[in-house]
Motif scaffolding. Sequence first.
Motif, PDB file in Angstrom:
ATOM      1  N   TRP A 115       0.835  -1.202   0.000  1.00 22.98           N
ATOM      2  CA  TRP A 115       0.000   0.000   0.000  1.00 22.98           C
ATOM      3  C   TRP A 115       0.865   1.244   0.000  1.00 22.98           C
ATOM      4  N   TRP A 116       1.880   1.276   0.862  1.00 24.74           N
ATOM      5  CA  TRP A 116       2.755   2.443   0.936  1.00 24.74           C
ATOM      6  C   TRP A 116       3.630   2.561  -0.308  1.00 24.74           C
ATOM      7  N   LEU A 117       3.994   1.442  -0.891  1.00 23.31           N
ATOM      8  CA  LEU A 117       4.736   1.497  -2.151  1.00 23.31           C
ATOM      9  C   LEU A 117       3.859   2.065  -3.260  1.00 23.31           C
ATOM     10  N   SER A 435      -5.158  24.412   3.858  1.00 26.59           N
ATOM     11  CA  SER A 435      -5.908  24.540   5.118  1.00 26.59           C
ATOM     12  C   SER A 435      -7.225  23.778   5.048  1.00 26.59           C
ATOM     13  N   SER A 436      -7.884  23.814   3.897  1.00 24.86           N
ATOM     14  CA  SER A 436      -9.133  23.064   3.730  1.00 24.86           C
ATOM     15  C   SER A 436      -8.872  21.566   3.809  1.00 24.86           C
ATOM     16  N   TRP A 437      -7.748  21.120   3.200  1.00 25.97           N
ATOM     17  CA  TRP A 437      -7.401  19.696   3.303  1.00 25.97           C
ATOM     18  C   TRP A 437      -7.160  19.313   4.755  1.00 25.97           C
ATOM     19  N   PHE A 438      -6.476  20.157   5.503  1.00 29.50           N
ATOM     20  CA  PHE A 438      -6.197  19.852   6.906  1.00 29.50           C
ATOM     21  C   PHE A 438      -7.488  19.766   7.709  1.00 29.50           C
ATOM     22  N   MET A 439      -8.427  20.648   7.445  1.00 32.89           N
ATOM     23  CA  MET A 439      -9.713  20.576   8.149  1.00 32.89           C
ATOM     24  C   MET A 439     -10.467  19.306   7.793  1.00 32.89           C
ATOM     25  N   LEU A 440     -10.365  18.884   6.534  1.00 30.09           N
ATOM     26  CA  LEU A 440     -11.022  17.643   6.133  1.00 30.09           C
ATOM     27  C   LEU A 440     -10.397  16.443   6.846  1.00 30.09           C
ATOM     28  N   VAL A 441      -9.072  16.471   7.018  1.00 34.13           N
ATOM     29  CA  VAL A 441      -8.400  15.401   7.766  1.00 34.13           C
ATOM     30  C   VAL A 441      -8.858  15.406   9.219  1.00 34.13           C
ATOM     31  N   LEU A 442      -8.921  16.589   9.828  1.00 37.98           N
ATOM     32  CA  LEU A 442      -9.402  16.663  11.210  1.00 37.98           C
ATOM     33  C   LEU A 442     -10.821  16.116  11.339  1.00 37.98           C
ATOM     34  N   ALA A 443     -11.664  16.446  10.372  1.00 40.61           N
ATOM     35  CA  ALA A 443     -13.041  15.949  10.422  1.00 40.61           C
ATOM     36  C   ALA A 443     -13.081  14.431  10.291  1.00 40.61           C
ATOM     37  N   ALA A 444     -12.292  13.880   9.368  1.00 39.82           N
ATOM     38  CA  ALA A 444     -12.288  12.427   9.181  1.00 39.82           C
ATOM     39  C   ALA A 444     -11.769  11.709  10.425  1.00 39.82           C
ATOM     40  N   VAL A 445     -10.690  12.218  11.023  1.00 38.51           N
ATOM     41  CA  VAL A 445     -10.143  11.579  12.225  1.00 38.51           C
ATOM     42  C   VAL A 445     -11.109  11.731  13.394  1.00 38.51           C
ATOM     43  N   ARG A 461      -4.787   4.263  13.484  1.00 37.18           N
ATOM     44  CA  ARG A 461      -4.392   3.555  12.263  1.00 37.18           C
ATOM     45  C   ARG A 461      -5.250   3.995  11.077  1.00 37.18           C
ATOM     46  N   LEU A 462      -6.565   4.001  11.286  1.00 35.44           N
ATOM     47  CA  LEU A 462      -7.462   4.398  10.206  1.00 35.44           C
ATOM     48  C   LEU A 462      -7.282   5.872   9.846  1.00 35.44           C
ATOM     49  N   GLY A 463      -7.012   6.710  10.850  1.00 34.96           N
ATOM     50  CA  GLY A 463      -6.774   8.125  10.565  1.00 34.96           C
ATOM     51  C   GLY A 463      -5.510   8.352   9.761  1.00 34.96           C
ATOM     52  N   THR A 464      -4.479   7.518   9.986  1.00 37.90           N
ATOM     53  CA  THR A 464      -3.250   7.624   9.187  1.00 37.90           C
ATOM     54  C   THR A 464      -3.530   7.337   7.723  1.00 37.90           C
ATOM     55  N   PHE A 465      -4.272   6.294   7.458  1.00 33.90           N
ATOM     56  CA  PHE A 465      -4.623   5.974   6.066  1.00 33.90           C
ATOM     57  C   PHE A 465      -5.534   7.046   5.466  1.00 33.90           C
TER      58      PHE A 465
END
Length: 596
Positions: A115-117, A435-445, A461-465
């Motif tokens: 996956w990481w590759l 900044s919008s991407w970061f807020m979307l990440v915060l919302a998902a986590v 783990r799921l938040g990292t993915f």
Amino acid sequence: MEERIRLENGAMPQTGMPNSQAADPAAGAQPLYTAKAAQPFQATRLQLGAALYSYLLGWFYFCGLVLGGPVLPFAEWYVGSMNPVALGVFCALFFGGAEFFLRRTGRKAPAESWWWLGFSALLLANLLIVRPLLHGAGYWNDYEYGYYGWQVLALHLAAMYWLVCRAGLLTGGGRTGCFAPLDAALCLLGRPFCWFFLRIQVMWYAFKKLWARVRAARQNKKRDLVGAGLALCLLVPLFVLALMLLAGADAGFASLLERFARLLTVPEWVAGRLLMFVGSLPVGAYLYGALGSVLRQKPDPERQSRWLAALDKQRCLPQNAMTLGLLAFCGLYLLFFAVQAGYLFGAFFDRLPAGFTAAEYARRGFFELCAVAMLNFALLLAVNVLCKGKPQQRPLLRGLTAALMASNLLFVLVGASKMGLYVTRFGLTEKRILSSWFMLVLAAVSVLALLAVFRGLDWIRLGTFAAAGLFLALCLCQPQAFAYRVNLALYQNGTIHQLDPWTLRQQAAGISEYELADDLIQAGWGVGEMPEDVMYAIGGYSADDELHYIRDEQGNRQVWFKVSGKAAEDAGTLTMTLDESGETVTALELTPNEMK
């Protein structure tokens, strides 16, 4: 070395008792521990091969990526630092070499390492293939703009994370676990710098082994070696003296010696390459610190279980105290939302508080709200790790942690409304998209953490993915081109009333001057602007640009200059009609070459 012992009857030796009177360990005593002697440093041939290979990696990275200079000894071409092609070649060398050495150790690739590759391959393909195909060859001249630096940084982190995951040395073995942020920091910084001098140790070990073999082979000829050394010490000074005397006796012979000496002078390109090699040594040591360490260590699938068991023993915070603390935080957030409801939620209705401009309203408190969201994640970790007992079995504690994550979502929603109001007033930029991407990440986590309260998910783990997947989606959707089109559309329909020439120039990377001028004219931008701003947005204005000043049939002042296309340097002409003062553009006209 002395050993601590326990007597058969459980009594310990008396304090101050001489060693001769102490209990004999051989007479039934059980040693508590035995100190192991330090093992001498050893390295396998595979580790030595990886050390030699790291010199190539360090040379290529420092010369081809950092300096952007020639990699081959006699080459003189310069491509610029972090060129996408050079980055692609380096990635092939790094991933291919690491896979080769890990396969030689007999380690099977964990499923997650693929996956990481794939994540790294897609990032690299976006830089090398997708972007040039969509925007043409002009992209190669503009790769340093926009999001390229963020993608390169993410590619570095993904490569190091893949290496440790491929070796099965993450905290969770071959898979991402609840210690993912710690693993990421160790992969990028901790492991390479902790093993920074490993290559020196390996090379010194190889040198000692080689020297031992040489000494063993010439052990019987030791006297001959000593005699040969004495002969050289005697003959070399005499030979140099004879050369000096002959040069003084004949001018022609002296000239011959001077020409020979010039041949022995180190060429300039050799000296330059030696300096580059010296500069590449720290880079190679960093890379081998990561690669060599995973070759020397063995996978430990039980490490995460041991760490979690050790953390269980450190639970020291009473549940009642943590419950009161979470109640205080939830009450604080509730009070904050109740008092500032009109101020916080005004952006949902496109309404600004009194005394605020849109820029001030959007910026004020945005990063503080994001920081509070991160603080809530720290509180959730503290409850799960430091709270005594099992917090999941306390309904009140679970409800408070769920309320904490729900407030996180509300903070993110308020921040998103502020950002939306800002974008509809001033358009999209790189920082606003990130900044919008970061807020979307915060919302998902936050959603994952909220679900973990009731379903027991590994939300870290799921938040990292989720963060990695959202960043990959951001890169693949070409945010520069997306922002460019959105800004022109917002300006054309009157949503925003101004466009920054520098922002247009930056977001139009890979678009020809002719296409950019045509897009701006269709959107109605340029009229009422300064002529220098129009030229800067389209072609990068400078005092050396060739401008032509004329007057049209009505006597209006005009300035025209040539604009280039993707296939031709001279694709058309842009004519700007100015007011009488020459400071404002009143009309724009783009004429292709075939119509002139």
